[in-house]
Design a protein around this motif. Sequence first.
Motif, PDB file in Angstrom:
ATOM      1  N   ARG A 157      53.566  48.271  23.587  1.00 42.62           N
ATOM      2  CA  ARG A 157      54.684  47.618  24.266  1.00 42.62           C
ATOM      3  C   ARG A 157      54.137  46.655  25.321  1.00 42.62           C
ATOM      4  NH1 ARG A 157      59.719  48.968  23.589  1.00 42.62           N
ATOM      5  NH2 ARG A 157      59.100  51.049  22.983  1.00 42.62           N
ATOM      6  N   LYS A 210      65.512  53.789  27.007  1.00 43.71           N
ATOM      7  CA  LYS A 210      64.994  53.031  28.138  1.00 43.71           C
ATOM      8  C   LYS A 210      66.129  52.693  29.102  1.00 43.71           C
ATOM      9  CE  LYS A 210      61.655  49.548  29.141  1.00 43.71           C
ATOM     10  NZ  LYS A 210      60.529  48.937  28.470  1.00 43.71           N
ATOM     11  N   GLU A 211      67.254  52.251  28.571  1.00 42.60           N
ATOM     12  CA  GLU A 211      68.387  51.902  29.434  1.00 42.60           C
ATOM     13  C   GLU A 211      68.865  53.119  30.226  1.00 42.60           C
ATOM     14  OE1 GLU A 211      71.490  50.035  27.096  1.00 42.60           O
ATOM     15  OE2 GLU A 211      69.937  48.955  25.988  1.00 42.60           O
ATOM     16  N   SER A 248      62.604  52.954  21.910  1.00 40.26           N
ATOM     17  CA  SER A 248      62.853  51.959  22.951  1.00 40.26           C
ATOM     18  C   SER A 248      61.965  52.179  24.170  1.00 40.26           C
ATOM     19  CB  SER A 248      64.327  52.009  23.379  1.00 40.26           C
ATOM     20  OG  SER A 248      64.588  53.209  24.085  1.00 40.26           O
TER      21      SER A 248
END
Length: 459
Positions: free
Chosen positions: A132, A3-4, A41
């Motif tokens: 999520r 995700k980052e 993630s």
Amino acid sequence: LIKEIYRNKENFKDQNITIAGWIRTLRASNAFGFIELNDGSFFKNIQVVFEEDLENFKEISKLTISSSIIIEGKLKLTPDAKQPFEIKATKIMVEGLSDREYPLQKKRHSLEFLRTIAHLRPRSNTFSAVFRVRSIAAYAIHKFFQERGFVYAHTPIITGSDCEGAGEMFRLTTLDLDHIPRNDEGQIDFKEDFFGKETNLTVSGQLAAEAYALAFRNVYTFGPTFRAENSNTARHAAEFWMIEPEIAFAELEDNMQLAEDMIKYVINYVLEHAPEEMAFFNQFIDKGVLERLENIVSANFGRITYTDAVEILKKANVKFEYPVEWGCDLQTEHERYLTEKVLKKPVFVTDYPKGIKAFYMRINEDDKTVAAMDLLVPGVGEIIGGSQREERLDVLEKRIEEMGLNKEDYWWYLELRKYGGTKHAGFGLGFERLIMYMTGMSNIRDVIAFPRTTKSAEF
Ligand code: 4AD
Ligand code: MG
């Protein structure tokens, strides 16, 4: 971490990184191969390139879908390719090999099929996004109330009272069937059972929340509730989560304002913190869901009384399955007509006939209706039920008797009216219905991790 990287790829450009995750797809030739890796993630994968210079190149080329691996490598931006970046692997370690029979091979599966593998479906894109968003929305709800100074009250799961008075409860007994105490007629003798009285799983935390509102003024609950509703619909579950604020020195108007503020806050928060997931729903699940949500946060919710709603429905040029008369409960088809065809936005329906609502709702001046509010939304129907509460002890006692409930069961609830009672109000938001509304998922079974419905409690 993936995700980052998606959010800030320049930061990782040409950096050495390590990612642990699961293989979603793998294709390899004699000289090189590609893995799409998911690290949990994010619902998107990252592409990994590996070449024959890897010491275990042969082993890696044959890995099965869903095997877990740890990759070391360098992130390369690939502006000319389909994916924005990829990892050039320098080392790949195998953690856990997946069996070839893995049921979630890369292809489109129906939601019905995925329900039969509820333990594996969170690995699919759709469910990764749903759960999520569910997590982010839960956080937003706590944040909303905590920022306003509300106290989070933990109300009991095991209770001795039926909040809704509808008898849709799961009764509890001790497990050892051979030793359940029975009376002469062979019925269970609850006085001799574990709690010494009949108990059930809670259908709502409201009654206990009222007790806390009369001490803390503003409180909310957020927990599981249970209903033995024998209706096999796309919107009913036997176990679902409810958010129930309760506010003292407040009336129905304050209650509606709170509900509207909360819904808008949660939608805004999710749009801001899960933009990729929301874009995914908009593209693959419910085209237009984004536009709908954006319209909703910027406009006022509609308001209409039950009596006016019935008039509209009676004049409507539609053949409803259930005909409408003043006094009848609104069915989903009516709710959806009102919010989708007439008002075209979320709408509070207020002041229902007392005969179809719970005993605790405050009786209006007309003595026929109660200060109730349901919030209906397009696509789902009712997501909130609430009311101003009857604070007048004598009126409340009369209602309890009228409805054939047992006054002794409610002795403590009645005492709240005796020792400094005040106007107060509250509502219950069905959390799953809110998630359906925000994601466009059309079946409640697809927004609960392990759904419980009639004849279905696998997992
Ligand atoms: O309208 P309900 O029954 O209201 C109450 O329980 C009140 N005690 C709440 C309160 O005033 N504190 O339920 C509230 C909401 C519904 O609007 C719906 O969204 C959800 O709970 N709900 C269900 N969701 C999923 N499955 C079910 N079987 C549900 N029953 C109610
Ligand atoms: Mg209701």
